[in-house]
Every structure is written in C-alpha cells, then in structure tokens.
Design an enzyme around this catalytic site. Structure first.
Site, PDB file in Angstrom:
ATOM      1  N   ASP A  15     -58.077   0.445 -16.123  1.00 21.71           N
ATOM      2  CA  ASP A  15     -59.354   1.008 -16.551  1.00 21.71           C
ATOM      3  C   ASP A  15     -59.135   2.320 -17.315  1.00 21.71           C
ATOM      4  OD1 ASP A  15     -58.439   1.541 -13.954  1.00 21.71           O
ATOM      5  OD2 ASP A  15     -60.338   2.352 -13.296  1.00 21.71           O
ATOM      6  N   TYR A  53     -54.447 -16.677 -14.684  1.00 22.96           N
ATOM      7  CA  TYR A  53     -54.472 -17.790 -15.632  1.00 22.96           C
ATOM      8  C   TYR A  53     -53.496 -18.901 -15.253  1.00 22.96           C
ATOM      9  CZ  TYR A  53     -57.301 -15.045 -18.914  1.00 22.96           C
ATOM     10  OH  TYR A  53     -58.295 -14.328 -19.513  1.00 22.96           O
ATOM     11  N   ASP A  67     -54.860 -10.284 -22.023  1.00 23.53           N
ATOM     12  CA  ASP A  67     -55.813 -11.078 -22.794  1.00 23.53           C
ATOM     13  C   ASP A  67     -57.000 -10.215 -23.225  1.00 23.53           C
ATOM     14  OD1 ASP A  67     -57.166 -13.187 -23.961  1.00 23.53           O
ATOM     15  OD2 ASP A  67     -57.848 -14.039 -22.063  1.00 23.53           O
ATOM     16  N   LYS A 110     -53.089  -2.546 -12.171  1.00 26.59           N
ATOM     17  CA  LYS A 110     -54.053  -2.062 -11.178  1.00 26.59           C
ATOM     18  C   LYS A 110     -53.345  -1.975  -9.824  1.00 26.59           C
ATOM     19  CE  LYS A 110     -58.386  -0.779 -10.340  1.00 26.59           C
ATOM     20  NZ  LYS A 110     -58.965   0.443 -10.945  1.00 26.59           N
TER      21      LYS A 110
END
Length: 360
Positions: free
Chosen positions: A225, A125, A249, A192
């Site tokens: 995940d 972002y 987000d 991640k």
C-alpha cells in the site's frame, strides 16, 4: 543477422490488426523473421471447446519464442484465461513489464524508466479454490478451525495463497540479474509481510537473502500500500520492482497509467525454456475491424522480443521510430488524442503504422 522462427498468435478482437501492424514494422526494420501462425481466442470455442487448442501450445514449444495479440476470455465457460493457461503449460514464471515514458503519449510524467518483475506461477492466481457450500470447502473450514488457525464463515468461498521459497528465489534472482544486465541500480521488493507473515513474509526473507548475493545493486522493500502511494508521488524512486503475482498484476497497470496507459505498455512472459511477448491491453471487440486501434504496445512488445533474440540494434531502431512519431504528434491514434486533450483528427492504425515505418 540470423533468421528466427517465431510463433505468431494473432488472438481475437483487435489482435489481428495490432499483430499485422507489428509484423509490418518488424519486417521494415530489417528483422529476418519467419512467422508460424497459431490460433487462440473465443472464436475457437465452438470448434475446439477451448480458446487455447493444444496445437497452439505445441507451436510455442517447437519455436520457443512467440508473440501474441490480445485474447478474449470467454464468459461463463469455467476457462480462466488463455494467458494463465499458457503461463502454466509453458512454465512462464516471469512477467516482465517495462514502464517507460514516451513524450507525446499523454502520460502524467515525462521521465519514468522502471521495470515491473512479477512472479507468474503461484500466489492467489494459482487457481486453488473451493466453492462456497461444497463439501470440500466445508471440510477445509472445519480443518482450519480444528487447528486453531481461525474461524471462517460457513458461507465462504476460499482461495489459497501459496508462496514458495523456490518461486520467490527464482523471481528475485531474475530481478537482480535483469537490473545488472540493463544497468539499473536498485531493486525494490513489494509485499505485505507485516500482515501475511508466512507467505509474503517468506517472499521478503528470500528477497533479502538474494540481495546479499548482489552487493552491487541497492535493495529496499515497500509494503504494497505504501508502494502504491510512493510510485504515484514520485516514480523516480524506483528502478526494478519485484512482486508476488497478485500485487504485480495490479501494480503493472497502475504503472502503465503513469506513462499513458495500456495502449503503449509492452510485456513478456518468460520461463526457463520459452518466452511469449504480448501487448497487455484487452481485445476491445467493440472497435475490432475498424482500423482505429493503437498498435504501439504490440510493436514495443516485438522490440522486447527482438532483444530476447539478440537483435538489439533492430529493437532500438523500432523504439526510436515509435518515439519519433509520438514526439512529432501529427499521426496519433484516437486513444492518444483523447489522453493528450488534442482536438485534431486521429490517425488510423494503418496511418500510424505507416508513420512508424517511415521513421525507421
């Protein structure tokens, strides 16, 4: 009780209705607030060429604390978002999203009590992008290939994902400090790092370093995940969860869904000098002006603001009144009626606000 001057940004769509409801509740609860109104929204494009005039940013800088309603992002203007622009202009590096069950709100669970702490300033972002087919994009593709870092198709658009040690340390320290202040026992870092070793990996390494400085708080980490699966299966596993920007987000809205949706989800964007509190749902222009919107998220965002201003007793009184109205169940807006499967007539925004004031 001190008097506080707060910048009020009503926004557009249902924003003026939800912020007006919020003002009524805050004043009825006994808070001494002087509201200074500043404008933002799509309706300002013709006059100012932007939905966020510089005077609005200056108003927040002057008062240091603001609360805003939802704002529509104009389509096709190149302007990313009022929220993003405010975060960048005011260095609001922390997005804080408490997720708390409200019995009677139609949530999937009745005992959720967790907090999302999201880094606000970087990651994907950051807005560092290269449009497909431009000379800069093609030069970057060639550079990456020359360095042996990988091959990118020539017809690609490219977004850069910066994760810094500075921003990572700041957000993780905020998460641990918040946990200690609010009595939470555990901080989880979501990432991640197994795939993105030099960005998410840096975030995770920094989180582990900060965790060693806070031995009284339990620390663990979740691959993003796996986190999504775990939070849906059993939210009670989590207290405070800290995220890089993009994951935070997405997870913020996911977690709001556990307790009844964005209509009851408060939020704040906080930096070293300034803080802006806001309902995180959209501007819903299709129902604007019809007195059918749900002001709960805006009211609860005001409670967060009052905590920030040192008015914890008034904040607690507002939260208790909202919970009482939901528990009673007789005066709830259409979105909550739908979520709970009720066939009884929905209350208007005004009627719901009146009920909260009566419950104070």
């Amino acid at each position: 009780m001190a008097k506080h001057t707060v910048t009020l940004i009503p926004g557009d769509g249902i924003g003026p209705e939800t912020t007006a409801a919020m003002q009524r509740v805050v004043e009825a609860a006994g808070a001494d607030i002087e509201w200074e109104v500043a404008e933002a929204g799509a309706h300002l494009m013709e006059e100012f060429g932007t939905p966020l005039p510089p005077a609005t940013i200056d108003a927040v800088r002057k008062n240091k604390v603001a609360i805003k309603g939802p704002v529509t992002t104009p389509v096709g203007t190149g302007f990313r978002s009022v929220n993003v622009a405010l975060r960048q202009a005011l260095d609001l590096n922390v997005c804080l999203r408490p997720v708390l069950s409200i019995p009677g709100a139609g949530g999937r669970y009745e005992d959720v009590d967790l907090v999302i702490v999201r880094e606000n300033s970087e990651d994907l972002y950051a807005g560092i992008e290269f449009e497909e087919g431009t000379p800069d994009a093609l030069d970057l593709i060639d550079f990456i290939e020359e360095k042996g870092a990988g091959t990118i198709r020539k017809d690609s658009g490219i977004s850069i994902k910066p994760i810094s040690k500075t921003a990572s340390r700041n957000i993780v320290e905020y998460a641990f400090d918040y946990a200690e202040r609010q009595g939470y026992k555990k901080v989880t870092a979501a990432h991640k790092a197994n795939i993105m070793k030099h960005s998410d990996g840096l975030f995770l390494r920094t989180a582990r370093e900060v965790a060693e400085e806070h031995p009284s708080i339990e620390f663990n980490d979740n691959i993003i995940d796996a986190f999504c699966m775990n939070i849906v299966m059993d939210p009670s596993q989590f207290d405070v969860i800290v995220f890089p920007n993009l994951y935070g987000d997405i997870a913020s809205d996911l977690c709001a869904g556990l307790v009844g949706g964005l209509g009851i989800a408060p939020g704040a964007n906080i930096g070293p000098e300034y803080a802006i509190f806001e309902a995180v749902h959209g501007s819903a222009p299709d129902i604007a002006g019809k007195d059918v919107c749900n002001p709960t998220a805006e009211i609860l965002s005001a409670a967060m603001m009052l905590d920030h201003l040192g008015e914890q007793d008034i904040a607690a009184k507002i939260r208790a009144a909202v919970r009482k109205v939901y528990a009673d169940g007789s005066v709830l807006t259409a979105d909550i009626r739908k979520a709970t499967g009720s066939n009884t007539a929905p209350a208007s925004c005004t009627e719901f606000t009146d009920a909260v004031i009566q419950a104070l």
